[in-house]
Design an enzyme around this catalytic site. Sequence first.
Site, PDB file in Angstrom:
ATOM      1  N   ASP A 130      -0.029   5.134   0.921  1.00 26.23           N
ATOM      2  CA  ASP A 130      -0.181   6.128   1.981  1.00 26.23           C
ATOM      3  C   ASP A 130      -0.114   5.483   3.363  1.00 26.23           C
ATOM      4  O   ASP A 130      -0.799   4.504   3.637  1.00 26.23           O
ATOM      5  CB  ASP A 130      -1.511   6.858   1.832  1.00 26.23           C
ATOM      6  N   ASP A 155       0.872  -1.171   0.000  1.00 28.90           N
ATOM      7  CA  ASP A 155       0.000   0.000   0.000  1.00 28.90           C
ATOM      8  C   ASP A 155       0.914   1.227   0.000  1.00 28.90           C
ATOM      9  O   ASP A 155       2.100   1.133   0.344  1.00 28.90           O
ATOM     10  CB  ASP A 155      -0.892  -0.029   1.240  1.00 28.90           C
TER      11      ASP A 155
END
Length: 277
Positions: A23, A21
């Site tokens: 952020d 992922d």
Amino acid sequence: MTTSGATPVPPASTRSAAFFDLDKTIIAKSSTLAFSKHFYDSGLINRRSVLRSAYAQFMFALQGADESQMEKMRAYLTQLVEGWDVETVRQVVAETLHTVVDPLVYVEAVELIAAHHEAGREVVIVSASGSEVVEPIGALLGADHVIATELVEEDGRYTGEILVYAYGENKATAIRELAEQEGYDLAESYAYSDSETDVPMLAEVGHPSAVNPDKALRRVALEEGWPILEFDQPIALRSRVSLDSTGSKVAVAGLAAAAVSAAAGVAFHQLKRRRSE
């Protein structure tokens, strides 16, 4: 088990990948929020829209968000960007590039990406943020592939439609499709995320890890026995990754359309976080 920093990874025994992922996992803040002020200053976002978005985010922060509320917010944001002139967006981003393109990344994440490459795995960034933002950041980090939200462009303008929404279960679906395409052994693959909404993505691989997890993901990780990693050393990306002139131009071109992703990503990111708390 909670570990501070990245952990060693063994050499790949089969063709596999490490899925990250973006952020709060690789980057210490939202990859899209940094552009918001410049969109407002340029007139792409008016004051009413800014206030409406801020109020909606505040209410979600207090009350949380169910699927219906999230769908309403997504519809509002896609309506907001409808008709934006692509060239105007490129000019705005080009003029503000020096202040917003140097995102802070976790040193631990950069080292973990390098470790997976050295171990013989491909690295894939999987993010609900727009591809216009994620792809150039992925290039800077040396990612082999990127899975991201894609917005529709027609006749030089954004239509306000979403072609691919890389969120929740859609991330898991995209990972399975890429694994089939590239021949990855998912049982021997790794995945990293901070959010409970990425449990479907984490569950797709044999080696999932929670990075700076929210409360809900921490509970899941403890129940499942997944490693919990704490990344806390952000550093300017440009100080860790060197670019030649060609790479720089590619990154600039990719970020030129980031405005659409930022407008949608601001609330998508916030809603994703609130649902898991």
